[in-house]
Design a protein around this motif. Structure first.
Motif, PDB file in Angstrom:
ATOM      1  N   ARG A  96     -33.723  73.245   6.817  1.00  0.00           N
ATOM      2  CA  ARG A  96     -34.486  72.450   7.774  1.00  0.00           C
ATOM      3  C   ARG A  96     -33.625  71.455   8.550  1.00  0.00           C
ATOM      4  O   ARG A  96     -33.988  71.056   9.653  1.00  0.00           O
ATOM      5  N   SER A  97     -32.515  71.035   7.976  1.00  0.00           N
ATOM      6  CA  SER A  97     -31.648  70.060   8.643  1.00  0.00           C
ATOM      7  C   SER A  97     -30.523  70.798   9.365  1.00  0.00           C
ATOM      8  O   SER A  97     -29.475  71.102   8.785  1.00  0.00           O
ATOM      9  N   VAL A  98     -30.756  71.151  10.635  1.00  0.00           N
ATOM     10  CA  VAL A  98     -29.784  71.897  11.434  1.00  0.00           C
ATOM     11  C   VAL A  98     -29.437  71.068  12.666  1.00  0.00           C
ATOM     12  O   VAL A  98     -30.315  70.672  13.431  1.00  0.00           O
ATOM     13  N   THR A  99     -28.141  70.776  12.837  1.00  0.00           N
ATOM     14  CA  THR A  99     -27.669  70.009  13.991  1.00  0.00           C
ATOM     15  C   THR A  99     -26.553  70.776  14.687  1.00  0.00           C
ATOM     16  O   THR A  99     -26.026  71.756  14.153  1.00  0.00           O
ATOM     17  N   SER A 100     -26.181  70.329  15.883  1.00  0.00           N
ATOM     18  CA  SER A 100     -25.091  70.961  16.628  1.00  0.00           C
ATOM     19  C   SER A 100     -24.290  69.889  17.354  1.00  0.00           C
ATOM     20  O   SER A 100     -24.783  68.796  17.629  1.00  0.00           O
ATOM     21  N   HIS A 101     -23.054  70.228  17.650  1.00  0.00           N
ATOM     22  CA  HIS A 101     -22.184  69.312  18.399  1.00  0.00           C
ATOM     23  C   HIS A 101     -21.271  70.133  19.301  1.00  0.00           C
ATOM     24  O   HIS A 101     -21.080  71.340  19.099  1.00  0.00           O
ATOM     25  N   ASP A 102     -20.706  69.473  20.309  1.00  0.00           N
ATOM     26  CA  ASP A 102     -19.806  70.120  21.259  1.00  0.00           C
ATOM     27  C   ASP A 102     -18.451  70.351  20.592  1.00  0.00           C
ATOM     28  O   ASP A 102     -17.718  69.407  20.291  1.00  0.00           O
ATOM     29  N   ALA A 103     -18.100  71.622  20.343  1.00  0.00           N
ATOM     30  CA  ALA A 103     -16.862  71.947  19.639  1.00  0.00           C
ATOM     31  C   ALA A 103     -15.622  71.650  20.464  1.00  0.00           C
ATOM     32  O   ALA A 103     -14.511  71.596  19.929  1.00  0.00           O
ATOM     33  N   SER A 104     -15.772  71.474  21.792  1.00  0.00           N
ATOM     34  CA  SER A 104     -14.615  71.159  22.631  1.00  0.00           C
ATOM     35  C   SER A 104     -14.201  69.696  22.532  1.00  0.00           C
ATOM     36  O   SER A 104     -13.154  69.311  23.053  1.00  0.00           O
ATOM     37  N   VAL A 118     -22.185  79.634  19.088  1.00  0.00           N
ATOM     38  CA  VAL A 118     -21.603  78.969  17.929  1.00  0.00           C
ATOM     39  C   VAL A 118     -20.145  79.370  17.753  1.00  0.00           C
ATOM     40  O   VAL A 118     -19.810  80.555  17.752  1.00  0.00           O
ATOM     41  N   CYS A 119     -19.275  78.363  17.590  1.00  0.00           N
ATOM     42  CA  CYS A 119     -17.849  78.590  17.304  1.00  0.00           C
ATOM     43  C   CYS A 119     -17.528  78.405  15.821  1.00  0.00           C
ATOM     44  O   CYS A 119     -16.662  79.100  15.281  1.00  0.00           O
ATOM     45  N   ASP A 120     -18.177  77.474  15.166  1.00  0.00           N
ATOM     46  CA  ASP A 120     -17.943  77.227  13.746  1.00  0.00           C
ATOM     47  C   ASP A 120     -19.203  76.639  13.131  1.00  0.00           C
ATOM     48  O   ASP A 120     -20.079  76.133  13.841  1.00  0.00           O
ATOM     49  N   GLN A 121     -19.281  76.749  11.828  1.00  0.00           N
ATOM     50  CA  GLN A 121     -20.434  76.209  11.123  1.00  0.00           C
ATOM     51  C   GLN A 121     -19.995  75.520   9.847  1.00  0.00           C
ATOM     52  O   GLN A 121     -19.012  75.909   9.215  1.00  0.00           O
ATOM     53  N   THR A 122     -20.685  74.465   9.499  1.00  0.00           N
ATOM     54  CA  THR A 122     -20.438  73.725   8.266  1.00  0.00           C
ATOM     55  C   THR A 122     -21.775  73.516   7.557  1.00  0.00           C
ATOM     56  O   THR A 122     -22.687  72.943   8.151  1.00  0.00           O
ATOM     57  N   PRO A 123     -21.896  74.025   6.332  1.00  0.00           N
ATOM     58  CA  PRO A 123     -20.928  74.796   5.543  1.00  0.00           C
ATOM     59  C   PRO A 123     -20.897  76.257   5.992  1.00  0.00           C
ATOM     60  O   PRO A 123     -21.670  76.661   6.845  1.00  0.00           O
ATOM     61  N   GLU A 124     -19.993  77.007   5.387  1.00  0.00           N
ATOM     62  CA  GLU A 124     -19.906  78.425   5.691  1.00  0.00           C
ATOM     63  C   GLU A 124     -21.089  79.166   5.078  1.00  0.00           C
ATOM     64  O   GLU A 124     -21.829  78.633   4.249  1.00  0.00           O
ATOM     65  N   SER A 125     -21.246  80.434   5.488  1.00  0.00           N
ATOM     66  CA  SER A 125     -22.385  81.221   5.023  1.00  0.00           C
ATOM     67  C   SER A 125     -22.291  81.488   3.532  1.00  0.00           C
ATOM     68  O   SER A 125     -21.210  81.512   2.938  1.00  0.00           O
ATOM     69  N   GLY A 126     -23.468  81.678   2.923  1.00  0.00           N
ATOM     70  CA  GLY A 126     -23.518  81.984   1.503  1.00  0.00           C
ATOM     71  C   GLY A 126     -24.747  81.380   0.859  1.00  0.00           C
ATOM     72  O   GLY A 126     -25.539  80.685   1.513  1.00  0.00           O
ATOM     73  N   PRO A 127     -24.951  81.626  -0.433  1.00  0.00           N
ATOM     74  CA  PRO A 127     -26.094  81.044  -1.145  1.00  0.00           C
ATOM     75  C   PRO A 127     -25.894  79.549  -1.356  1.00  0.00           C
ATOM     76  O   PRO A 127     -24.992  79.129  -2.083  1.00  0.00           O
ATOM     77  N   GLU A 131     -31.594  72.118   0.851  1.00  0.00           N
ATOM     78  CA  GLU A 131     -31.559  70.718   1.271  1.00  0.00           C
ATOM     79  C   GLU A 131     -30.253  70.359   1.964  1.00  0.00           C
ATOM     80  O   GLU A 131     -30.136  69.283   2.569  1.00  0.00           O
ATOM     81  N   LEU A 132     -29.262  71.229   1.912  1.00  0.00           N
ATOM     82  CA  LEU A 132     -27.949  70.948   2.486  1.00  0.00           C
ATOM     83  C   LEU A 132     -28.028  70.942   4.017  1.00  0.00           C
ATOM     84  O   LEU A 132     -28.584  71.854   4.616  1.00  0.00           O
ATOM     85  N   PRO A 133     -27.485  69.912   4.694  1.00  0.00           N
ATOM     86  CA  PRO A 133     -27.491  69.905   6.166  1.00  0.00           C
ATOM     87  C   PRO A 133     -26.524  70.943   6.723  1.00  0.00           C
ATOM     88  O   PRO A 133     -25.456  71.187   6.164  1.00  0.00           O
ATOM     89  N   VAL A 134     -26.903  71.543   7.835  1.00  0.00           N
ATOM     90  CA  VAL A 134     -26.093  72.563   8.496  1.00  0.00           C
ATOM     91  C   VAL A 134     -25.708  72.033   9.876  1.00  0.00           C
ATOM     92  O   VAL A 134     -26.576  71.615  10.654  1.00  0.00           O
ATOM     93  N   ASP A 135     -24.410  72.043  10.177  1.00  0.00           N
ATOM     94  CA  ASP A 135     -23.927  71.567  11.475  1.00  0.00           C
ATOM     95  C   ASP A 135     -23.174  72.698  12.167  1.00  0.00           C
ATOM     96  O   ASP A 135     -22.343  73.379  11.558  1.00  0.00           O
ATOM     97  N   LEU A 136     -23.464  72.901  13.454  1.00  0.00           N
ATOM     98  CA  LEU A 136     -22.889  73.998  14.220  1.00  0.00           C
ATOM     99  C   LEU A 136     -22.056  73.445  15.370  1.00  0.00           C
ATOM    100  O   LEU A 136     -22.540  72.638  16.168  1.00  0.00           O
TER     101      LEU A 136
END
Length: 229
Positions: A96-104, A118-127, A131-136
């Motif tokens: 539910r916690s998904v954010t994005s930022h300008d990778a440049s 999308v150029c990169d994601q934090t954290p990487e894919s996987g189980p 509740e962990l925030p996802v930043d793109l």
């Protein structure tokens, strides 16, 4: 003498009317009997007709294909995906916690998700825990992802000292110094007006990094894609 005064003529008229009524009644009864007979014959035919031996085919029904289930608590690989699709995919997976930022590093906002990928994601894919925030990290569709690491966080003034501003956009510089100093820009490639500040990159700064913050802070800038002199 009038005919209605003659008893014989009156009796003859009454008999004629009665006979006519009897004839009409007989005709009506015959018609009803014919109708009942026809209905009975139809019922007998239907009862004696052989029942169909083959299977009775039902009307065809259109079934909608169900969408493939999305595994919960498994963050998908979103690199290279349109930001809108990446955001939707992460949300469907339970994050539910998904954010994005300008990778440049230019500090641009993502108002229309479909204009970015999308150029990169934090954290990487996987189980991972939902509740962990996802930043793109993203750039526009007509831009390439950065070849190396680019600072994307807004620098901070610590103990009244200047942060490093070189390589940042004017927009990021203003965010970093908001409340501490005004920002003055100088075009190092001519005398152009710095209008869209996300299009301009800092080449020089006064005061230098680590020096006490002065007001105003002056930065020398060029447009992105140009080299610093």
């Amino acid at each position: 003498m009038k005919w209605w005064r003659n008893p014989r003529q009156r009796l003859g008229l009454i008999c004629a009317v009665a006979a006519a009524l009897v004839i009409v009644g007989l005709i009506s009864r015959d018609r009803k009997d014919d109708t009942r007979s026809t209905a009975a014959d139809g019922a007998r035919v239907a009862a004696t007709a052989p029942a169909p031996t083959g299977p009775v085919s039902a009307a065809p029904q259109t079934r909608r294909a169900k969408p493939a289930p999305v595994p919960k608590n498994v963050l998908p690989d979103l690199v290279g995906v349109d930001l809108q699709q990446a955001w939707d995919g992460a949300r469907r997976a339970g994050y539910r916690s998904v954010t994005s930022h300008d990778a440049s590093g230019r500090g641009r906002r993502q108002f229309v998700f479909s204009n970015w990928h999308v150029c990169d994601q934090t954290p990487e894919s996987g189980p991972l825990a939902k509740e962990l925030p996802v930043d793109l990290g993203v750039v526009r569709h007509d831009e390439k992802c950065p070849a190396g690491a680019v600072p994307t966080r807004v620098p901070k003034v610590v103990d009244g000292r200047m942060p490093g501003l070189v390589g940042r956009s004017v927009t990021v510089v203003r965010r970093a110094l908001r409340g501490d100093a005004h920002v003055k820009t100088e075009d190092l490639g001519g005398s152009r007006l710095v209008l869209i500040e996300t299009h301009w990159m800092v080449c020089t700064q006064r005061p230098a990094e680590g020096q006490p913050v002065a007001d105003p802070v002056t930065v020398g800038v060029v447009k992105y894609g140009e080299r610093c002199p």
